[in-house]
Design a protein around this motif. Sequence first.
Motif, PDB file in Angstrom:
ATOM      1  N   LEU A  50      14.713  27.995  17.965  1.00  0.00           N
ATOM      2  CA  LEU A  50      15.491  27.236  19.094  1.00  0.00           C
ATOM      3  C   LEU A  50      16.503  28.376  19.644  1.00  0.00           C
ATOM      4  N   TYR A  94      16.049  29.024  23.606  1.00  0.00           N
ATOM      5  CA  TYR A  94      17.126  28.653  24.458  1.00  0.00           C
ATOM      6  C   TYR A  94      18.114  29.756  24.817  1.00  0.00           C
ATOM      7  N   GLY A 105      22.534  16.937  22.567  1.00  0.00           N
ATOM      8  CA  GLY A 105      21.713  18.114  22.778  1.00  0.00           C
ATOM      9  C   GLY A 105      21.834  18.119  24.333  1.00  0.00           C
ATOM     10  N   ALA A 114      22.169  16.560  16.231  1.00  0.00           N
ATOM     11  CA  ALA A 114      21.704  15.120  16.443  1.00  0.00           C
ATOM     12  C   ALA A 114      21.573  14.350  15.219  1.00  0.00           C
ATOM     13  N   LEU A 156      18.467  13.488  25.578  1.00  0.00           N
ATOM     14  CA  LEU A 156      17.647  14.092  26.253  1.00  0.00           C
ATOM     15  C   LEU A 156      17.220  15.410  25.966  1.00  0.00           C
ATOM     16  N   PRO A 173      16.931  16.590  21.857  1.00  0.00           N
ATOM     17  CA  PRO A 173      16.563  16.677  20.439  1.00  0.00           C
ATOM     18  C   PRO A 173      15.429  16.387  20.132  1.00  0.00           C
TER      19      PRO A 173
HETATM   20  C1  LIG Z   1      15.186  20.742  26.711  1.00  0.00           C
HETATM   21  S1  LIG Z   1      17.106  20.774  26.455  1.00  0.00           S
HETATM   22  C2  LIG Z   1      17.801  19.749  27.303  1.00  0.00           C
HETATM   23  C3  LIG Z   1      19.292  19.918  27.627  1.00  0.00           C
HETATM   24  C4  LIG Z   1      19.783  18.747  28.346  1.00  0.00           C
HETATM   25  N1  LIG Z   1      19.885  17.380  27.457  1.00  0.00           N
HETATM   26  C5  LIG Z   1      19.093  18.358  29.661  1.00  0.00           C
HETATM   27  O1  LIG Z   1      18.470  17.528  29.804  1.00  0.00           O
HETATM   28  O2  LIG Z   1      19.482  19.219  30.393  1.00  0.00           O
HETATM   29  C6  LIG Z   1      17.121  20.424  24.845  1.00  0.00           C
HETATM   30  C7  LIG Z   1      18.545  20.626  24.141  1.00  0.00           C
HETATM   31  O3  LIG Z   1      18.657  19.893  23.002  1.00  0.00           O
HETATM   32  C8  LIG Z   1      19.229  21.050  21.932  1.00  0.00           C
HETATM   33  N2  LIG Z   1      18.779  20.528  20.587  1.00  0.00           N
HETATM   34  C9  LIG Z   1      17.570  20.639  20.094  1.00  0.00           C
HETATM   35  N3  LIG Z   1      17.546  20.433  18.930  1.00  0.00           N
HETATM   36  C10 LIG Z   1      18.842  19.653  18.661  1.00  0.00           C
HETATM   37  C11 LIG Z   1      19.418  19.050  17.517  1.00  0.00           C
HETATM   38  N4  LIG Z   1      18.826  18.883  16.258  1.00  0.00           N
HETATM   39  N5  LIG Z   1      20.931  18.742  17.820  1.00  0.00           N
HETATM   40  C12 LIG Z   1      21.503  18.818  18.929  1.00  0.00           C
HETATM   41  N6  LIG Z   1      20.698  19.652  19.995  1.00  0.00           N
HETATM   42  C13 LIG Z   1      19.810  19.788  19.882  1.00  0.00           C
HETATM   43  C14 LIG Z   1      18.482  22.296  22.432  1.00  0.00           C
HETATM   44  O4  LIG Z   1      19.503  23.218  21.664  1.00  0.00           O
HETATM   45  C15 LIG Z   1      18.698  22.093  23.854  1.00  0.00           C
HETATM   46  O5  LIG Z   1      19.850  22.548  24.468  1.00  0.00           O
END
Ligand SMILES: C[S@@+](CC[C@H](N)C(=O)[O-])C[C@H]1O[C@@H](n2cnc3c(N)ncnc32)[C@H](O)[C@@H]1O
Length: 263
Positions: free
Chosen positions: A7, A11, A50, A97, A114, A116
């Motif tokens: 990740l 990212y 997230g 999350a 949206l 994770p």
């Molecule tokens: C596709 S992006 C979407 C970001 C934002 N919610 C949006 O829609 O613009 C997914 C996000 O979830 C975060 N993420 C992934 N796994 C996660 C976890 N276990 N806990 C918290 N954040 C997480 C990633 O780092 C990323 O920033």
Amino acid sequence: MQTMHYLNEFYSHYDEDGRLSKKHGSVEFLTTMRYIGKYIKPGDRVLEVGAGTGRYSHALARQGYTVDAVELIGHNIDVFQNNTQPGENISITQGNALDLSAFSDNTYDITLLLGPLYHLYTKEDKRQALREAIRVTRPGGVIFAAYVISDGCLLDEGFLRGNINVAEYVKTGLLDRETFAAKSEPKDLFELVRKEDVDELMRDFPTTRLHYVASDGCALLLRYAIDAMDDETFRLYLDYHFATCERADLLGITSHALDVFRK
Ligand SMILES: C[S@@+](CC[C@H](N)C(=O)[O-])C[C@H]1O[C@@H](n2cnc3c(N)ncnc32)[C@H](O)[C@@H]1O
């Protein structure tokens, strides 16, 4: 942790702003904001889990809502903080999350998950993230959970653009030869599901579904046509999309889906 490594790599180099500057890339955001707008009320407290670089968190904070955000990846938190404007009532903390223990039960009116779920590879982990999002939401509050949908992605990333080698995915077992159901691991980055998987995940939660939305519908498949539209035609396309994005006969073709449910 292995997932974190993949990740972080992804990212830290992802051009989110470039994607959103195109008309086709804005459909999912506009759709999700439209559904949030149906339920959010003045004075509401929002948690975004997230939050990435804060597209939704900042948009809602600029509308006057109080927003707390949680994000796993340090690079995204830096961008999120740089995007904060004076007057926003907003916080961001680094967290996962799967464990929102820094946040109390029954606190938020609106909880956004949206992203994770795109990166949690077992049913148990996905359920744990959903359980935590539900726990911190107050009774009667509304939760928005987004998923990446396998058929939309296969059509767009595979057959349309060739970013995914479909034959190779079938050969290596990432796609089932008979059903084309997808399977993934942290190295594959994205966990692709179908609506039946979402229904199964949600089966035992005492929540009420309000909407299940094809949030970008055909927008990624039609990316070239949509980006060539003049503004008036694009507005008409959005009217069409908003009118049809909950139709059962169009749900599977979307690349992203939004499950909206009440605690
Ligand atoms: C596709 S992006 C979407 C970001 C934002 N919610 C949006 O829609 O613009 C997914 C996000 O979830 C975060 N993420 C992934 N796994 C996660 C976890 N276990 N806990 C918290 N954040 C997480 C990633 O780092 C990323 O920033």
